[in-house]
Design a protein around this motif. Structure first.
Motif, mmCIF file in Angstrom:
data_model
loop_
_atom_site.group_PDB
_atom_site.id
_atom_site.type_symbol
_atom_site.label_atom_id
_atom_site.label_comp_id
_atom_site.label_asym_id
_atom_site.label_seq_id
_atom_site.Cartn_x
_atom_site.Cartn_y
_atom_site.Cartn_z
ATOM 1 N N ALA A 1 0.440 6.152 8.327
ATOM 2 C CA ALA A 1 1.785 6.077 8.755
ATOM 3 C C ALA A 1 2.654 4.865 7.834
ATOM 4 C CB ALA A 1 1.824 5.291 10.321
ATOM 5 N N GLY A 2 1.833 4.066 7.192
ATOM 6 C CA GLY A 2 2.199 3.416 6.031
ATOM 7 C C GLY A 2 2.355 3.929 4.679
ATOM 8 N N ARG A 3 2.442 5.137 4.674
ATOM 9 C CA ARG A 3 2.739 6.216 3.698
ATOM 10 C C ARG A 3 1.742 5.871 2.280
ATOM 11 N NH1 ARG A 3 7.303 4.643 1.290
ATOM 12 N NH2 ARG A 3 7.626 2.594 2.513
ATOM 13 N N THR A 4 0.615 5.754 2.759
ATOM 14 C CA THR A 4 -0.299 5.872 1.755
ATOM 15 C C THR A 4 -1.120 7.309 1.295
ATOM 16 O OG1 THR A 4 -2.363 5.823 2.961
ATOM 17 C CG2 THR A 4 -1.318 3.555 2.460
ATOM 18 N N VAL A 5 -1.749 7.407 0.172
ATOM 19 C CA VAL A 5 -2.368 8.826 0.024
ATOM 20 C C VAL A 5 -3.756 8.238 0.151
ATOM 21 C CG1 VAL A 5 -2.826 10.133 -2.068
ATOM 22 C CG2 VAL A 5 -0.618 8.792 -2.171
ATOM 23 N N PHE A 6 -4.111 8.821 1.398
ATOM 24 C CA PHE A 6 -5.357 8.471 2.095
ATOM 25 C C PHE A 6 -6.364 9.599 1.699
ATOM 26 C CE2 PHE A 6 -8.840 8.308 5.168
ATOM 27 C CZ PHE A 6 -8.930 7.062 5.673
ATOM 28 N N GLU A 7 -7.540 9.126 0.950
ATOM 29 C CA GLU A 7 -8.487 9.820 0.787
ATOM 30 C C GLU A 7 -9.750 9.762 1.333
ATOM 31 O OE1 GLU A 7 -8.959 9.473 -3.714
ATOM 32 O OE2 GLU A 7 -6.879 9.669 -4.164
ATOM 33 N N GLU A 8 -10.702 10.789 1.461
ATOM 34 C CA GLU A 8 -12.104 10.342 2.286
ATOM 35 C C GLU A 8 -12.869 11.581 1.848
ATOM 36 O OE1 GLU A 8 -12.103 12.171 6.475
ATOM 37 O OE2 GLU A 8 -9.574 12.031 5.987
ATOM 38 N N ALA A 9 -14.257 11.080 1.829
ATOM 39 C CA ALA A 9 -15.600 11.951 1.834
ATOM 40 C C ALA A 9 -15.994 12.301 2.955
ATOM 41 C CB ALA A 9 -16.441 11.128 0.885
ATOM 42 N N ILE B 1 0.819 -1.287 0.006
ATOM 43 C CA ILE B 1 0.057 -0.007 -0.030
ATOM 44 C C ILE B 1 0.783 1.245 -0.085
ATOM 45 C CG2 ILE B 1 -2.170 -0.968 1.046
ATOM 46 C CD1 ILE B 1 -1.048 0.076 3.519
ATOM 47 N N ALA B 2 2.234 1.285 -0.074
ATOM 48 C CA ALA B 2 3.047 2.533 0.063
ATOM 49 C C ALA B 2 2.777 3.098 -1.131
ATOM 50 C CB ALA B 2 4.459 2.103 0.249
ATOM 51 N N GLY B 3 2.416 4.434 -0.918
ATOM 52 C CA GLY B 3 2.590 5.472 -2.024
ATOM 53 C C GLY B 3 1.052 5.236 -2.708
ATOM 54 N N ARG B 4 0.101 4.301 -2.515
ATOM 55 C CA ARG B 4 -1.084 3.997 -3.281
ATOM 56 C C ARG B 4 -2.186 4.888 -2.630
ATOM 57 N NH1 ARG B 4 -0.654 -1.120 -5.527
ATOM 58 N NH2 ARG B 4 -2.439 -0.522 -6.625
ATOM 59 N N ARG B 5 -3.003 5.289 -3.530
ATOM 60 C CA ARG B 5 -4.411 5.771 -3.233
ATOM 61 C C ARG B 5 -5.345 4.923 -2.713
ATOM 62 N NH1 ARG B 5 -6.554 6.656 -7.688
ATOM 63 N NH2 ARG B 5 -8.201 7.973 -6.677
ATOM 64 N N LEU B 6 -5.851 4.962 -1.434
ATOM 65 C CA LEU B 6 -6.812 4.438 -0.990
ATOM 66 C C LEU B 6 -7.861 5.026 0.131
ATOM 67 C CD1 LEU B 6 -5.622 3.922 2.121
ATOM 68 C CD2 LEU B 6 -4.430 1.836 1.211
ATOM 69 N N THR B 7 -8.754 4.342 0.554
ATOM 70 C CA THR B 7 -9.644 5.013 1.677
ATOM 71 C C THR B 7 -9.961 3.841 2.704
ATOM 72 O OG1 THR B 7 -11.681 6.379 2.003
ATOM 73 C CG2 THR B 7 -11.854 4.487 0.419
ATOM 74 N N ASP C 1 -7.329 2.452 -7.448
ATOM 75 C CA ASP C 1 -5.975 2.458 -7.709
ATOM 76 C C ASP C 1 -5.225 1.400 -8.346
ATOM 77 O OD1 ASP C 1 -3.119 2.938 -7.979
ATOM 78 O OD2 ASP C 1 -3.006 3.816 -6.026
ATOM 79 N N GLY C 2 -5.436 1.250 -9.740
ATOM 80 C CA GLY C 2 -4.971 -0.050 -10.441
ATOM 81 C C GLY C 2 -5.779 -1.069 -9.842
ATOM 82 N N ARG C 3 -5.155 -2.360 -9.364
ATOM 83 C CA ARG C 3 -5.660 -3.330 -8.868
ATOM 84 C C ARG C 3 -6.135 -3.341 -7.348
ATOM 85 N NH1 ARG C 3 -2.444 -7.433 -9.500
ATOM 86 N NH2 ARG C 3 -0.874 -6.350 -10.151
ATOM 87 N N LEU C 4 -6.045 -2.273 -6.988
ATOM 88 C CA LEU C 4 -6.368 -2.015 -5.537
ATOM 89 C C LEU C 4 -7.389 -1.218 -5.259
ATOM 90 C CD1 LEU C 4 -5.606 -2.455 -2.515
ATOM 91 C CD2 LEU C 4 -4.323 -0.096 -2.565
ATOM 92 N N ILE C 5 -8.752 -1.595 -4.719
ATOM 93 C CA ILE C 5 -9.984 -0.883 -4.782
ATOM 94 C C ILE C 5 -10.257 -1.017 -3.061
ATOM 95 C CG2 ILE C 5 -12.237 -1.034 -5.192
ATOM 96 C CD1 ILE C 5 -11.607 -2.865 -7.860
ATOM 97 N N THR C 6 -10.690 0.094 -2.638
ATOM 98 C CA THR C 6 -10.900 0.256 -1.308
ATOM 99 C C THR C 6 -12.190 1.324 -1.161
ATOM 100 O OG1 THR C 6 -9.561 2.120 -1.299
ATOM 101 C CG2 THR C 6 -8.827 0.123 -0.461
ATOM 102 N N GLY C 7 -13.033 0.921 0.033
ATOM 103 C CA GLY C 7 -14.169 1.756 0.243
ATOM 104 C C GLY C 7 -14.352 2.266 1.772
ATOM 105 N N GLN C 8 -14.764 3.615 1.740
ATOM 106 C CA GLN C 8 -14.704 4.242 3.148
ATOM 107 C C GLN C 8 -15.324 3.601 4.351
ATOM 108 O OE1 GLN C 8 -14.581 8.428 2.811
ATOM 109 N NE2 GLN C 8 -15.601 8.694 4.502
ATOM 110 N N ASN C 9 -16.557 3.410 4.051
ATOM 111 C CA ASN C 9 -17.583 3.106 5.140
ATOM 112 C C ASN C 9 -18.706 2.137 4.679
ATOM 113 O OD1 ASN C 9 -18.930 4.630 3.554
ATOM 114 N ND2 ASN C 9 -18.380 6.464 4.855
ATOM 115 N N PRO C 10 -19.736 1.787 5.559
ATOM 116 C CA PRO C 10 -20.868 0.972 4.890
ATOM 117 C C PRO C 10 -21.527 1.715 3.974
ATOM 118 C CG PRO C 10 -20.723 0.950 7.446
ATOM 119 C CD PRO C 10 -19.588 2.078 6.966
ATOM 120 N N ALA C 11 -21.585 2.918 3.806
ATOM 121 C CA ALA C 11 -22.446 3.409 2.627
ATOM 122 C C ALA C 11 -21.746 3.316 1.303
ATOM 123 C CB ALA C 11 -22.595 4.927 2.997
#
Length: 271
Positions: free
Chosen positions: A224-232, A192-198, A242-252
């Motif tokens: 702290a793991g040097r991710t690019v953290f994004e949030e709504a 996850i280092a340098g990757r966009r995620l939430t 972010d490529g083959r890494l897919i993340t969702g923020q919350n239950p919604a």
């Protein structure tokens, strides 16, 4: 509606009794009939998704942990509608603990009225029996349980690493990204280092005072793991691809997260 405002105690007890009955029916139900897969996987076989839920049942003295039910049911509905096969696994196997059981939620109701799906959940595969080569994607479901039994779980990390290094999709929603912390690829590179995620945010955690109960706060650990953290905004739907890494923020985010996994698998199947 705030996704945490459920009358949980009675609902969870009722579901536990029903799942216990399903589990008593034996593991044969687990092997029955996922919808036939139609999308090619990274290895050229039909796509199948491994869904991992938590086995950890408590946060604090009296509060349920486990996995958050809509974060399973909403993606599963998207997978089923796309004709994708899937298995459900958990660190310990068998009947996993759950939270967020509300039959007013359409995705929960869709899942719950199907005995085969209830049986499959009640007989989840233990991670120790998972063959990651069978899967084109792995999805880590949230809820507070993953903060205890996904984080630092070497067996889970090995499965995620295998799927990713074979060209597969890695997805995680809400607290599911706890399973990606400190995960290194075979060459020693952190996934996850340098990757966009939430993921579930510090603000969302503090809004329910759960930041006092969890062993760490996830947003801070990911940063702290040097991710690019994004949030709504708080409890607003947000999915990051972010490529083959897919993340969702919350239950919604659970349904659009599942749809993003479907889209990523379909894209990888195209020439």
């Amino acid at each position: 509606m705030n996704p945490f405002n459920f009358n949980r105690r009675g609902a969870v007890q009722a579901m536990g009794l029903a799942l216990a009955a399903a589990a008593a029916g034996g593991g044969a139900a687990r092997a029955r009939a996922a919808p036939p897969a139609t999308t090619p996987s990274a290895s050229g076989a039909n796509a199948s998704i491994l869904i991992v839920v938590s086995s950890h049942d408590r946060k604090g003295q009296d509060l349920v942990a486990g996995f958050w039910f809509p974060e399973l049911t909403h993606p599963v509905q998207a997978f089923a509608q796309a004709g994708l096969a899937y298995d459900i696994a958990s660190p310990r196997g068998g009947m996993p603990p759950l939270d967020g059981f509300d039959l007013q939620d359409e995705g929960n109701r869709w899942f719950w009225i199907q005995p085969e799906l209830r049986n499959r959940l009640a007989n989840s595969l233990p991670l120790s029996q998972v063959d990651p080569s069978r899967y084109a994607a792995v999805v880590l479901v949230g809820g507070h349980g993953p903060m205890w039994d996904f984080a630092g779980n070497a067996g889970l990390q090995a499965i995620v690493r295998s799927v990713y290094e074979r060209g597969g999709i890695v997805g995680a929603v809400c607290h599911g990204p706890a399973g990606l912390l400190d995960l290194k690829l075979s060459d020693g590179t952190p996934l996850i280092a340098g990757r966009r995620l939430t993921a579930f945010t510090n603000e969302e955690e503090a809004s329910r005072q759960y930041d006092r109960l969890v062993p760490f706060v996830l947003e801070s650990a990911l940063k702290a793991g040097r991710t690019v953290f994004e949030e709504a905004g708080i409890f607003q739907s947000h999915v990051v691809v972010d490529g083959r890494l897919i993340t969702g923020q919350n239950p919604a985010s659970a349904r659009p997260f599942g749809e993003a996994v479907v889209a990523a698998l379909a894209a990888r199947g195209r020439p």
